[in-house]
Scaffold this motif. Structure first.
Motif, mmCIF file in Angstrom:
data_model
loop_
_atom_site.group_PDB
_atom_site.id
_atom_site.type_symbol
_atom_site.label_atom_id
_atom_site.label_comp_id
_atom_site.label_asym_id
_atom_site.label_seq_id
_atom_site.Cartn_x
_atom_site.Cartn_y
_atom_site.Cartn_z
ATOM 1 N N SER A 1 32.061 45.077 51.250
ATOM 2 C CA SER A 1 32.836 44.170 52.110
ATOM 3 C C SER A 1 32.253 42.766 52.119
ATOM 4 C CB SER A 1 32.868 44.708 53.551
ATOM 5 O OG SER A 1 33.617 45.885 53.605
ATOM 6 N N TYR A 2 31.186 42.570 51.367
ATOM 7 C CA TYR A 2 30.497 41.275 51.398
ATOM 8 C C TYR A 2 30.348 40.648 50.010
ATOM 9 C CZ TYR A 2 29.359 42.273 56.241
ATOM 10 O OH TYR A 2 29.447 42.528 57.581
ATOM 11 N N VAL A 3 31.067 41.164 49.036
ATOM 12 C CA VAL A 3 30.887 40.603 47.683
ATOM 13 C C VAL A 3 31.419 39.167 47.643
ATOM 14 C CG1 VAL A 3 31.064 42.855 46.579
ATOM 15 C CG2 VAL A 3 33.101 41.454 46.827
ATOM 16 N N PRO A 4 30.794 38.307 46.864
ATOM 17 C CA PRO A 4 31.299 36.932 46.790
ATOM 18 C C PRO A 4 32.637 36.873 46.075
ATOM 19 C CG PRO A 4 29.451 37.260 45.282
ATOM 20 C CD PRO A 4 29.588 38.522 46.072
ATOM 21 N N LEU A 5 33.460 35.962 46.485
ATOM 22 C CA LEU A 5 34.760 35.782 45.837
ATOM 23 C C LEU A 5 34.769 34.539 44.962
ATOM 24 C CD1 LEU A 5 37.215 36.674 48.759
ATOM 25 C CD2 LEU A 5 36.194 38.164 47.050
ATOM 26 N N LYS A 6 33.745 33.747 45.074
ATOM 27 C CA LYS A 6 33.708 32.491 44.324
ATOM 28 C C LYS A 6 32.743 32.589 43.141
ATOM 29 C CE LYS A 6 35.176 29.332 47.894
ATOM 30 N NZ LYS A 6 34.922 28.140 48.677
ATOM 31 N N GLY A 7 32.729 31.535 42.369
ATOM 32 C CA GLY A 7 31.760 31.451 41.280
ATOM 33 C C GLY A 7 32.297 31.979 39.961
ATOM 34 N N TYR A 8 33.600 32.203 39.892
ATOM 35 C CA TYR A 8 34.176 32.718 38.652
ATOM 36 C C TYR A 8 34.765 31.572 37.816
ATOM 37 C CZ TYR A 8 33.640 37.418 40.502
ATOM 38 O OH TYR A 8 33.121 38.587 40.986
#
Lengths: 478, 481
Positions: free
Chosen positions: B397-404
């Motif tokens: 529930s805490y994985v990053p969504l940015k940086g792709y």
């Protein structure tokens, strides 16, 4: 001359007698706390009522300050001008600005450095307000008489912390119910409604913790005892996750109307199959607005829950309230209270505080979407990174429960959210203490009930006695 | 001679296949170049994708056919000549410790003989809940599988999550078997109870990281199939793995991490106009929201979901399944599938895997209590500290969504991740859309294979799927130029 000598001797005798009596009560408190087997212990009313000491000036100078200010919202910086010898402590108002989520936040503390040289032997007592309160109610009572902090500071070094947003210089002009009444997250300027509403969503417990840590690390030294009242009970527990604070709390915990962390919120239900409805009283709810179940009807996250007489009459307003007069109903007490504290007390609470303090972690997605929507609407001129917020959400569900050596919960007999006098073993405080006992089998984990009919707000009801009782508990730790 | 009809036809045939290959590959590139919510590769193009194996996969098939239930020892693959395979095979087991318990994670490393493979990232394939390496390496008839084809062009690591691989497979029926969390010994009943109760995604994440860091170098893409789809998200939050992912994401029946699913659910719940789109397929798993998690009592975390034909017939068993024969119902296919994969495939899944992969954050407390009860029952001789476990719970529930920078979801048309009726409303399309909001500068694509392949296309048309993936990886790498 002889009558004077006689009077003096009598006074001395009375003081000695009182000191002796106080010693006896302290021994009684220690004896109760020494009991390793009792799930809880209670200090009887006569003993509790006999406790307390006087202030050098009877608290007059502070009272005068408060009475002179509209709504009692005196400027805490003015305390600095009062000699420490008059107060019994040196008072300093400290504001720490810190940065979180790419925004500035102010957290404030009223530091009371005791004149008593013995105070150095004990930890700094750090008192943090719960959701809708602030520094005032821990320093003066509802009639501006000497409050809990003033008494405590005669013997201990005390830091009374106001969580970000809940203190404002001069208090709030707007009525409690007005949407215009918004938290003062920065003390040197007003915020736009857009920014206030966003910040209302960003006041996570991790955010508060960051400010609290800065305040503590920069402005106190040595051991700490963190008392998080009510919703801020989370702070003391979160501190156990922080290596630097953990090094200073040294495995000690002191609760006052604090309960347990949200992590424990549904444990009893999970373990014992207690129905949610039966268990509903475990989490302080008076005066707070819980989010309705249906998402489309849920109060928007940025809206504040606002205190009212109805909410405060349920469990917080009883007959030891300073504003009580014979014949008053609990509603009338609450009405007077909300009115008397209408300016200087925040009287609002961010939903994020309630949600993180409650057990409903299933709202994480909704919280993120709510914040994202506000950021999109405003164009996010602050550069808030939602990823950083997401990483902080529900930290209260991850507080470490191990590593304690001494824990004492103190609770008032009539703090209905924390104590069930008709069936004490069903009290949440008993449950929480037992849970920590299991996790810390070597620790001394105690629960002390103050037996007078005080509520969750005993610190404004009987501050003098509560201070002495708390002091004895602190000394027991040592 | 040169002008004979036979020669002409032969030349045409030889020329035709590469021509089709080139066309389909170019089409995949062209489709991925389009910044659209989704694109689809036609069936004819998909089917035209070919990759040949030096020995046509015969040696591996022979190994598998000789082993009971096809559960050949992957260490034996390492003994085969790389030239005859097209890659060097190594079976690697990494032991690691978490929660004071030892765990084993196994990986079949296929180092391609193609010198060009070095130009591409390692493709790390991770099985979903009930599977393991086998189905990514050979098909259900022990013919060459997806990994074998992929390894002709790319370096591949096929990972079995802890517990799901066992040397020689399981002799016990699906209903009675236990995970093999340690590969050198069987676990006691108490150990099984406790291992299953603390089998968090962070356990897998730690093992995966060790396997990748110790046994591969350079760039990586992590293809987490199905429930394993959480792992690329967790890896994105890991500084060392993130440095090697370089903002790339490649999905195969992967969906998204539970964090993004919760966000989407919240948006839908708040939208009065939202109406769920009709789907052809529905979900393949037991419905998470209606599941009575604790029906097994105090030790419910040990109550594994065990695969049955009924469950596998819903959406996983269709007509491109290698076991399908004309006249079979989907239940027949599923029955046969579980029969032939009854030994070497785990066919079970821990509740904790489903809970962390679903939007069940609200059950954290229940899980903690479940773990406590398991430890209390066993006396906890391992010294497991629940405090260490609880801090890991719901990391999904805490994985990053940015940086792709580059993200591609690949989906079979009959996979529940796709909506063949309303493709624009498919699960993975919606997930990609959400990632676009968080990565506005990234190239984010969803490509569907427009033929009747399911969530298990890697056993249905492995060669073509490999051909398609080689092109997708190639496209991803070209975006860096």
């Amino acid at each position: 001359m002889k009558p004077f000598l006689f009077s003096a001797a009598l006074l001395m005798g009375l003081l000695t007698l009182k000191a002796f009596a106080a010693d006896e009560v302290e021994k009684k408190i220690w004896s109760l706390l020494d009991d390793p087997k009792a799930p809880y212990v209670s200090l009887d009313t006569p003993s509790f009522m006999s406790l307390g000491w006087e202030l050098p000036d009877g608290g007059k100078r502070v009272t005068d300050l408060a009475l002179a200010a509209p709504g009692g919202a005196f400027d805490p910086r003015d305390l600095h001008t009062i000699p420490a010898s008059v107060l019994g402590y040196k008072a300093d108002w400290i504001v720490e600005r810190y940065r979180h989520y790419n925004m500035d936040w102010d957290i404030a503390g009223l530091r009371l450095t005791s004149n008593d040289p013995e105070a150095k032997k004990y930890p700094w007592l750090v008192i943090m307000n719960g959701g809708a309160a602030n520094v005032y109610e821990f320093y003066v009572d509802l009639k501006n008489r000497a409050g809990w902090g003033q008494y405590l500071a005669q013997k201990l070094n005390v830091l009374i912390v106001t969580i970000p947003g809940n203190f404002k210089y001069g208090g709030w002009d707007e009525p409690v119910k007005s949407e215009e009444r918004q938290p003062a997250y920065l003390l040197d300027r007003n915020l736009s409604m857009e920014e206030s509403e966003l910040r209302n969503c960003l006041l996570t417990n991790t955010n508060v913790m960051k400010g609290l840590k800065q305040l503590l690390m920069k402005n106190t030294m040595g051991d700490l005892l963190l008392i998080g009242h009510s919703t801020s009970g989370e702070m003391a527990m979160l501190a156990n996750n922080d290596p630097e604070l953990r090094a200073r709390t040294k495995g000690r915990y002191l609760g006052w109307g604090s309960g347990g962390p949200a992590r424990m919120d549904q444990v009893r239900e999970a373990r014992e199959g207690v129905a949610a409805s039966e268990d509903a009283g475990r989490r302080p709810s008076y005066g707070s607005t819980s989010a309705p179940a249906t998402p489309r009807e849920r109060t928007p996250l940025h809206k504040l829950s606002r205190r009212d007489a109805a909410g405060y009459s349920r469990g917080y307003s009883r007959f030891l309230n300073p504003l009580y007069e014979p014949g008053d109903s609990t509603y009338q007490i609450a009405e007077k209270w909300i009115k008397a504290e209408g300016r200087r007390r925040a009287q609002f609470k961010q939903q994020i505080q309630s949600i993180e303090h409650g057990g409903d972690s299933s709202l994480k997605g909704w919280i993120e979407v709510s914040i994202e929507t506000l950021l999109d609407k405003a164009g996010n001129p602050w550069g808030v990174n939602l990823e950083e917020v997401s990483a902080d959400l529900f930290s209260t569900h991850y507080t470490r429960m191990d590593g304690y050596t001494q824990m004492v919960w103190t609770v008032a007999h009539y703090d209905r959210n924390h104590w069930v006098p008709e069936d004490p073993m069903k009290s949440v405080e008993v449950f929480f203490a037992n849970e920590y006992r299991k996790k810390n089998p070597e620790a001394k984990v105690r629960l002390m009930v103050w037996d007078p009919l005080m509520t969750h707000y005993a610190h404004v009801e009987l501050p003098k006695q509560l201070a002495a009782a708390t002091y004895s508990v602190v000394r027991w730790f040592e | 001679m040169n002008s004979s009809p036979l020669t002409y036809l032969l030349a045409l045939a030889i020329g035709w296949v590469p021509c089709l290959r080139a066309d389909a590959g170019a089409k995949i590139h062209a489709l991925l170049d389009q910044d659209k919510p989704f694109t689809m590769l036609s069936e004819s193009d998909f089917r035209s994708l070919k990759i040949s194996l030096p020995d046509e996969g015969k040696q591996v098939s022979s190994l598998a056919l000789a082993a009971p239930g096809g559960a050949f020892d992957p260490r034996d693959v390492a003994k085969l000549d790389p030239k005859s395979l097209g890659y060097k095979a190594d079976w690697i087991v990494e032991r690691f410790t978490r929660y004071n318990l030892p765990w084993d994670i196994g990986g079949l490393r296929l180092t391609s003989m193609d010198p060009n493979a070095k130009k591409y990232p390692w493709v790390v394939i991770l099985n979903g809940g009930a599977a393991n390496i086998y189905e990514f390496y050979i098909d259900l008839k022990n013919r060459p599988g997806w990994g074998q084809f992929l390894a002709q062009k790319l370096n591949v690591m096929i990972v079995s999550i802890p517990g799901n691989f066992k040397y020689g497979g399981w002799a016990k029926p699906i209903a009675d078997r236990d995970p093999a969390f340690l590969l050198d010994r069987d676990l006691t009943a108490d150990e099984v109870l406790v291992y299953n109760s603390v089998f968090t995604f962070e356990v897998i994440h730690q093992g995966l990281k060790q396997l990748v860091m110790e046994n591969t170098t350079g760039d990586i893409v992590i293809v987490g199939h199905s429930t394993g789809g959480e792992l690329p998200g967790l890896a994105q939050g890991d500084p060392e793995l993130k440095a090697r992912l370089k903002g790339r994401y490649l999905g195969w029946g992967s969906g998204g991490p539970v964090r993004i699913k919760a966000i989407i659910a919240a948006k839908r719940a708040a939208d009065p106009t939202y109406i769920p789109a009709p789907t052809l397929t529905g979900g393949g798993e037991t419905g998470g929201s209606t599941r009575n998690w604790k029906q097994a009592g105090d030790f419910w975390l040990n109550d594994m979901a065990r695969r049955t034909p009924q469950v596998y017939s819903r959406v996983y068993s269709r007509w491109l399944n290698p076991l399908y024969e004309p006249g079979m119902s989907v239940l027949d296919i599923a029955t046969k599938w579980l029969e032939v994969e009854g030994r070497r495939r785990a066919n079970f899944k821990q509740p904790l895997q489903d809970l962390e992969h679903g939007d069940h954050f609200g059950m954290k407390t229940e899980i903690e209590v479940g773990i406590e009860k398991a430890l209390a029952k066993t006396g906890n001789p391992w010294g497991i500290n629940v405090e260490e476990v609880q801090k890991d719970l719901h990391s999904t529930s805490y994985v990053p969504l940015k940086g792709y920078r580059t993200m591609v979801w690949c989906v079979g048309k009959l996979d529940g991740h796709w909506n063949p009726i309303y493709p624009e409303k498919g699960t993975d399309v919606r997930i990609a859309e959400e990632y676009k909001l968080h990565n506005p500068k990234a190239k984010i694509r969803v490509i569907g294979w427009d033929l009747n392949v399911t969530h298990y296309a890697h056993v249905e048309l492995p060669e073509q799927l490999a051909g398609a993936f080689v092109q997708v990886v190639d496209w991803m790498m070209k975006q860096d130029i």
